[in-house]
Motif scaffolding. Structure first.
Motif, PDB file in Angstrom:
ATOM      1  N   UNK A 103       5.960   4.669  -4.269  1.00 41.65           N
ATOM      2  CA  UNK A 103       5.131   5.532  -3.429  1.00 41.65           C
ATOM      3  C   UNK A 103       3.653   5.244  -3.641  1.00 41.65           C
ATOM      4  N   UNK A 104       3.296   4.917  -4.865  1.00 40.70           N
ATOM      5  CA  UNK A 104       1.899   4.560  -5.182  1.00 40.70           C
ATOM      6  C   UNK A 104       1.480   3.312  -4.405  1.00 40.70           C
ATOM      7  N   UNK A 105       2.404   2.355  -4.302  1.00 41.20           N
ATOM      8  CA  UNK A 105       2.128   1.133  -3.541  1.00 41.20           C
ATOM      9  C   UNK A 105       1.911   1.454  -2.069  1.00 41.20           C
ATOM     10  N   UNK A 106       2.689   2.397  -1.532  1.00 40.72           N
ATOM     11  CA  UNK A 106       2.568   2.757  -0.121  1.00 40.72           C
ATOM     12  C   UNK A 106       1.197   3.371   0.185  1.00 40.72           C
ATOM     13  N   UNK A 107       0.651   4.093  -0.785  1.00 37.01           N
ATOM     14  CA  UNK A 107      -0.581   4.847  -0.546  1.00 37.01           C
ATOM     15  C   UNK A 107      -1.864   4.115  -0.921  1.00 37.01           C
ATOM     16  N   UNK A 108      -1.761   3.148  -1.837  1.00 38.68           N
ATOM     17  CA  UNK A 108      -2.958   2.630  -2.488  1.00 38.68           C
ATOM     18  C   UNK A 108      -3.174   1.149  -2.207  1.00 38.68           C
ATOM     19  N   UNK A 109      -4.408   0.781  -1.966  1.00 38.34           N
ATOM     20  CA  UNK A 109      -4.769  -0.614  -1.725  1.00 38.34           C
ATOM     21  C   UNK A 109      -4.375  -1.475  -2.923  1.00 38.34           C
ATOM     22  N   UNK A 110      -3.880  -2.671  -2.630  1.00 44.95           N
ATOM     23  CA  UNK A 110      -3.398  -3.530  -3.696  1.00 44.95           C
ATOM     24  C   UNK A 110      -4.470  -4.259  -4.458  1.00 44.95           C
ATOM     25  N   UNK A 161     -10.892  -2.095  -3.303  1.00 44.72           N
ATOM     26  CA  UNK A 161     -10.960  -0.629  -3.299  1.00 44.72           C
ATOM     27  C   UNK A 161     -11.042  -0.070  -1.883  1.00 44.72           C
ATOM     28  N   UNK A 162     -10.227   0.943  -1.627  1.00 37.30           N
ATOM     29  CA  UNK A 162     -10.190   1.556  -0.300  1.00 37.30           C
ATOM     30  C   UNK A 162      -9.599   2.955  -0.441  1.00 37.30           C
ATOM     31  N   UNK A 163     -10.072   3.914   0.343  1.00 40.56           N
ATOM     32  CA  UNK A 163      -9.515   5.267   0.253  1.00 40.56           C
ATOM     33  C   UNK A 163      -8.009   5.246   0.468  1.00 40.56           C
ATOM     34  N   UNK A 164      -7.274   6.025  -0.302  1.00 45.62           N
ATOM     35  CA  UNK A 164      -5.807   6.022  -0.174  1.00 45.62           C
ATOM     36  C   UNK A 164      -5.346   6.572   1.169  1.00 45.62           C
ATOM     37  N   UNK A 165      -4.191   6.091   1.592  1.00 47.44           N
ATOM     38  CA  UNK A 165      -3.609   6.548   2.844  1.00 47.44           C
ATOM     39  C   UNK A 165      -2.838   7.852   2.639  1.00 47.44           C
ATOM     40  N   UNK A 166      -2.752   8.668   3.667  1.00 47.09           N
ATOM     41  CA  UNK A 166      -1.933   9.883   3.574  1.00 47.09           C
ATOM     42  C   UNK A 166      -0.465   9.533   3.353  1.00 47.09           C
ATOM     43  N   UNK A 167       0.313  10.474   2.879  1.00 41.30           N
ATOM     44  CA  UNK A 167       1.733  10.244   2.646  1.00 41.30           C
ATOM     45  C   UNK A 167       2.422   9.799   3.931  1.00 41.30           C
ATOM     46  N   UNK A 168       3.292   8.791   3.803  1.00 40.56           N
ATOM     47  CA  UNK A 168       4.033   8.325   4.960  1.00 40.56           C
ATOM     48  C   UNK A 168       3.408   7.151   5.664  1.00 40.56           C
ATOM     49  N   UNK A 169       2.189   6.775   5.294  1.00 45.86           N
ATOM     50  CA  UNK A 169       1.522   5.635   5.922  1.00 45.86           C
ATOM     51  C   UNK A 169       1.346   4.533   4.901  1.00 45.86           C
ATOM     52  N   UNK A 170       1.724   3.325   5.290  1.00 47.41           N
ATOM     53  CA  UNK A 170       1.641   2.179   4.396  1.00 47.41           C
ATOM     54  C   UNK A 170       0.255   1.578   4.437  1.00 47.41           C
ATOM     55  N   UNK A 171      -0.088   0.862   3.356  1.00 48.98           N
ATOM     56  CA  UNK A 171      -1.348   0.121   3.299  1.00 48.98           C
ATOM     57  C   UNK A 171      -1.027  -1.343   3.096  1.00 48.98           C
ATOM     58  N   UNK A 172      -2.057  -2.170   3.327  1.00 49.90           N
ATOM     59  CA  UNK A 172      -1.888  -3.596   3.113  1.00 49.90           C
ATOM     60  C   UNK A 172      -1.814  -3.879   1.609  1.00 49.90           C
ATOM     61  N   UNK A 173      -0.910  -4.736   1.215  1.00 52.69           N
ATOM     62  CA  UNK A 173      -0.727  -5.050  -0.193  1.00 52.69           C
ATOM     63  C   UNK A 173      -1.625  -6.212  -0.589  1.00 52.69           C
TER      64      UNK A 173
END
Length: 297
Positions: free
Chosen positions: A275-282, A285-297
């Motif tokens: 879940x941390x991977x889904x929310x947080x930039x790999x 640094x970038x603001x975390x995404x809301x729950x349920x939205x993926x970010x670029x790894x």
């Protein structure tokens, strides 16, 4: 003749820039730099040779992680001594000081983190693949690659000891980028150390502080540090030619033995990390995404 000369247009900026590059190139001692390259390579061999002897004595190859930062410091001092009489004095000492501060902090942190612990799981997995002598395997698959990378990544520092042409805004930008990198590395490491030091956090994932904006603030910081050191060298010719050094490091941190290898199976061992991977930039640094939205790894 004098009237004709007065009617000539002033040199164009591009021509002036080319003239400056030519002047800088002419003042660059290629022979002396070549000798420095050889001597820094010898320095790497000596440093890693001592490290290997220590590793055999203590029974773990992870000591090379402490040597990683110290090796760059040794290279910087070697380059400073072998380039005596060349380059801009301020740039030379700036490259040495920035490299030394980064290298000593990193070495001290890794030594403190690994003190009293056994072999690093990454090296255990590598040595398990050895067909013959595991020590010979370690020399070829751990020490040799790290030595080559260390020497190659340090090229901007080595070139910075020789280039001339004065200091300008590019050097200032380099120091700023370096400072941002050191901040992310040191603060990120401190936050993680404190988090792991509290028993209540066992099994949890650190997602506050800098770790809220990137899953790897230390890797991002490392990339900034060496991009900054590249800029210190790149403000004068031929420092700009060392661009492949920070590029290779960033690629290794992002897609090589850094982020990619570290996260290879971490989701299996720590489900909360998924879940941390889904929310947080790999990386960046970038603001975390809301729950349920993926970010670029």
């Amino acid at each position: 003749m004098s009237s004709a000369l007065t009617t000539l247009p002033p040199p164009r900026p591009a021509a002036a820039a080319l003239a400056q590059v030519g002047s800088d190139a002419a003042s660059f001692d290629a022979g002396g730099f070549g000798r420095t390259l050889l001597l820094t390579a010898v320095t790497v061999v000596v440093v890693l040779g001592v490290t290997f002897a220590v590793a055999l004595r203590v029974g773990k190859q992870a000591v090379i992680d402490v040597t990683w930062g110290l090796g760059f410091v040794a290279i910087a001092f070697t380059a400073l001594l072998t380039s005596t009489g060349h380059g801009d004095g301020l740039r030379r000492w700036l490259a040495l000081v920035l490299t030394t501060l980064w290298g000593l902090r990193l070495a001290a942190h890794i030594w403190s983190r690994s003190r009293g612990k056994g072999e690093d799981p990454r090296y255990e997995a590598m040595l398990a693949r050895a067909d013959g002598d595991p020590n010979a395997y370690a020399l070829m698959h751990i020490y040799l690659p790290q030595g080559v990378i260390m020497w190659f990544v340090s090229l901007p520092v080595q070139v910075a000891m020789f280039v001339e042409g004065g200091l300008g805004w590019v050097v200032t930008a380099g120091v700023v980028v370096w400072a941002v990198g050191l901040f992310f590395e040191s603060v990120g490491d401190l936050q993680l150390t404190r988090f792991r030091g509290e028993a209540a956090n066992s099994g949890k994932v650190l997602d506050t502080g800098l770790w809220r904006y990137t899953r790897h603030p230390n890797y991002f910081g490392d990339a900034c540090v060496w991009t900054g050191l590249f800029l210190v060298a790149a403000s004068a010719w031929p420092g700009v030619l060392t661009i492949l050094s920070p590029a290779a490091l960033v690629w290794n941190l992002y897609a090589g033995t850094g982020k990619k290898l570290l996260e290879k199976d971490i989701g299996d061992r720590r489900p909360a990390y998924v879940d941390y991977v889904r929310r947080t930039s790999g990386f960046f640094p970038w603001p975390p995404k809301p729950a349920g939205r993926d970010v670029q790894h």
